[in-house]
Design a protein around this motif. Sequence first.
Motif, PDB file in Angstrom:
ATOM      1  N   ARG A   1       0.857  -1.183   0.000  1.00  8.44           N
ATOM      2  CA  ARG A   1       0.000   0.000   0.000  1.00  8.44           C
ATOM      3  C   ARG A   1       0.896   1.236   0.000  1.00  8.44           C
ATOM      4  O   ARG A   1       1.519   1.565   1.007  1.00  8.44           O
ATOM      5  CB  ARG A   1      -0.927  -0.017   1.212  1.00  8.44           C
ATOM      6  CG  ARG A   1      -1.900  -1.203   1.216  1.00  8.44           C
ATOM      7  CD  ARG A   1      -2.945  -1.042   2.296  1.00  8.44           C
ATOM      8  NE  ARG A   1      -3.944  -2.105   2.214  1.00  8.44           N
ATOM      9  CZ  ARG A   1      -5.103  -2.097   2.854  1.00  8.44           C
ATOM     10  NH1 ARG A   1      -5.415  -1.071   3.633  1.00  8.44           N
ATOM     11  NH2 ARG A   1      -5.948  -3.095   2.734  1.00  8.44           N
TER      12      ARG A   1
ATOM     13  N   ASP B   1      -3.943   6.854 -10.094  1.00 14.12           N
ATOM     14  CA  ASP B   1      -5.097   6.325  -9.365  1.00 14.12           C
ATOM     15  C   ASP B   1      -4.978   4.812  -9.174  1.00 14.12           C
ATOM     16  O   ASP B   1      -5.244   4.287  -8.092  1.00 14.12           O
ATOM     17  CB  ASP B   1      -6.393   6.648 -10.118  1.00 14.12           C
ATOM     18  CG  ASP B   1      -6.685   8.140 -10.146  1.00 14.12           C
ATOM     19  OD1 ASP B   1      -5.995   8.887  -9.435  1.00 14.12           O
ATOM     20  OD2 ASP B   1      -7.594   8.556 -10.885  1.00 14.12           O
TER      21      ASP B   1
ATOM     22  N   THR C   1      -4.458   2.860  -5.436  1.00 17.07           N
ATOM     23  CA  THR C   1      -5.550   2.001  -4.939  1.00 17.07           C
ATOM     24  C   THR C   1      -5.277   0.531  -5.203  1.00 17.07           C
ATOM     25  O   THR C   1      -6.154  -0.310  -4.952  1.00 17.07           O
ATOM     26  CB  THR C   1      -6.879   2.387  -5.615  1.00 17.07           C
ATOM     27  OG1 THR C   1      -6.773   2.179  -7.034  1.00 17.07           O
ATOM     28  CG2 THR C   1      -7.240   3.839  -5.344  1.00 17.07           C
TER      29      THR C   1
ATOM     30  N   GLY D   1      -7.940  -0.755  -7.451  1.00 19.96           N
ATOM     31  CA  GLY D   1      -9.260  -0.972  -6.881  1.00 19.96           C
ATOM     32  C   GLY D   1      -9.300  -1.958  -5.733  1.00 19.96           C
ATOM     33  O   GLY D   1     -10.356  -2.146  -5.116  1.00 19.96           O
TER      34      GLY D   1
ATOM     35  N   ARG E   1      -9.331   0.965  -0.824  1.00 21.20           N
ATOM     36  CA  ARG E   1      -9.935   2.281  -0.931  1.00 21.20           C
ATOM     37  C   ARG E   1      -8.950   3.339  -0.452  1.00 21.20           C
ATOM     38  O   ARG E   1      -8.260   3.142   0.538  1.00 21.20           O
ATOM     39  CB  ARG E   1     -11.215   2.353  -0.097  1.00 21.20           C
ATOM     40  CG  ARG E   1     -12.347   1.484  -0.607  1.00 21.20           C
ATOM     41  CD  ARG E   1     -13.584   1.682   0.258  1.00 21.20           C
ATOM     42  NE  ARG E   1     -14.698   0.869  -0.229  1.00 21.20           N
ATOM     43  CZ  ARG E   1     -15.912   0.873   0.328  1.00 21.20           C
ATOM     44  NH1 ARG E   1     -16.145   1.652   1.391  1.00 21.20           N
ATOM     45  NH2 ARG E   1     -16.863   0.111  -0.163  1.00 21.20           N
ATOM     46  N   SER E   2      -8.903   4.423  -1.161  1.00 16.12           N
ATOM     47  CA  SER E   2      -8.011   5.520  -0.770  1.00 16.12           C
ATOM     48  C   SER E   2      -8.732   6.839  -1.007  1.00 16.12           C
ATOM     49  O   SER E   2      -9.093   7.158  -2.137  1.00 16.12           O
ATOM     50  CB  SER E   2      -6.705   5.473  -1.564  1.00 16.12           C
ATOM     51  OG  SER E   2      -5.863   6.541  -1.194  1.00 16.12           O
ATOM     52  N   ARG E   3      -8.939   7.578   0.072  1.00 15.54           N
ATOM     53  CA  ARG E   3      -9.637   8.848  -0.023  1.00 15.54           C
ATOM     54  C   ARG E   3      -8.717  10.005  -0.384  1.00 15.54           C
ATOM     55  O   ARG E   3      -9.185  11.126  -0.586  1.00 15.54           O
ATOM     56  CB  ARG E   3     -10.320   9.146   1.310  1.00 15.54           C
ATOM     57  CG  ARG E   3     -11.367   8.105   1.729  1.00 15.54           C
ATOM     58  CD  ARG E   3     -11.952   8.452   3.086  1.00 15.54           C
ATOM     59  NE  ARG E   3     -12.938   7.459   3.502  1.00 15.54           N
ATOM     60  CZ  ARG E   3     -13.598   7.501   4.665  1.00 15.54           C
ATOM     61  NH1 ARG E   3     -13.353   8.488   5.521  1.00 15.54           N
ATOM     62  NH2 ARG E   3     -14.471   6.561   4.965  1.00 15.54           N
TER      63      ARG E   3
END
Length: 452
Positions: A250, A414, A418, A421, A424-426
Amino acid sequence: MAKQAKFSSRIGVIAATVGSAVGLGNVWRFPAEVQSGGGAVFLLVYIICIFLLGIPVMTAEMALGRGGDSDAVGAFRNVTPRRRGWWMVGALAILSSYLILSFYMVVAGWTFEYLVQSVTGDLYSPVHGQGEEAFLDRMGSYITGTYRPIVMTLFMVAANLFVLLKGVSGGIEKVSNVMMPVLFLLLIVFCGVSLSLPGAGAGLEFFLRPDFSALTPLTVVEALGQSFFSLSLAMGIILTYSSYYPSSTRLTRTAVTVSLLDLLVALMMGVIIFPAVMTFGLSDSNLAGSSLVFVTLPEIFSQMQGTRIWSSLFFLLLTVAAFTSTISLAEVSVAFMQRRGGLSRSKACMAVILPLALLSPACSLSVGPWSGYTICGMTLFDFLDNVTTNIMLPVGGILMCIYLGWVAPKSFLDGQLTNFGAIRSRVVGIIHFIVKWIAPVLIALILVSGFI
């Protein structure tokens, strides 16, 4: 082409990346910047800069490295194969890191020399004298010497070659897994000693209680520069190391963890330095550059019980920080020689390290017997330091942010942040906005300040 090597564990990812970021800049540059920047107010701005500039740019560079899955040049080519000219940004990073490595090996050799002298007790021998002037003379006579500095420099070159030949997981990762815990353990020990000193309260007040009247535009710019350089951004190190990350890593969490641990090292150094300086009443003017490490701190140790023990432990800490940094700087070029040059690991290591056996001693001699031979009025050592730090790294950082913000597909960043997918990453949108609009401007301020 051989399959890209990978780190074998999350701990290895963190340890190796932290080791690449934590270096002498955290140990001697940070306290000096805090002192000249007004104390705690500089620290506060620095922390803001870490979150505003450091973490977003590091995260984006990690995305480029893992997504590009190659060396610093190949990453740009792999991400945007039709936009051919951008590979030169990676080439600039490789050149910058190698030039930095050439004189950083010299400084690493100095730290190892002081470790040896601390263990033997020669650093505190009455024959050489004590006090500030004695330590200043000793530092000058050693650094400007011929034989010993070159021997220690070559020792560090050989030590780097030994680790790099072991590979990514067998060499870099294993060394980092041992040395990073040792470094933090030593920092904790020294923090405990420093907090027990009589002047601890006054030192901590200067370091931790902001005086906003001391805040100036220069303070902000210097804090920006410290946050940029202390995290080893735009040197190709983060890009190269992240190409060794497993696909499950991550990136945002890793960047935050590495940045906070790097910040922790800086904070701990402040806790160590300022109480000691207040306690022993030493000059603030010696909180700068090599004087802090090779003059001020040895003088402090000479006034403490167990002088040789504390001095040996500190210079062990410093040698560890320098060693992990030189390994990471060298790996940038090693990865390039493997991936672009098609060399085996062993040949790539030889091609990168062996020239340093000539270039690094030349840098050492330039501050000694060859000090009369200058480039633009500077020794070779100082010239390489100034050109890389003030020009090449900021320019590379600006171009990398422009590339990731404007050239690379938005879906690329993106997808990497993530894990396509899987998580989740805000903060993806925030990171993209900062890298695209804010970071280039902030790094440009660092670049301009280098000419003022």
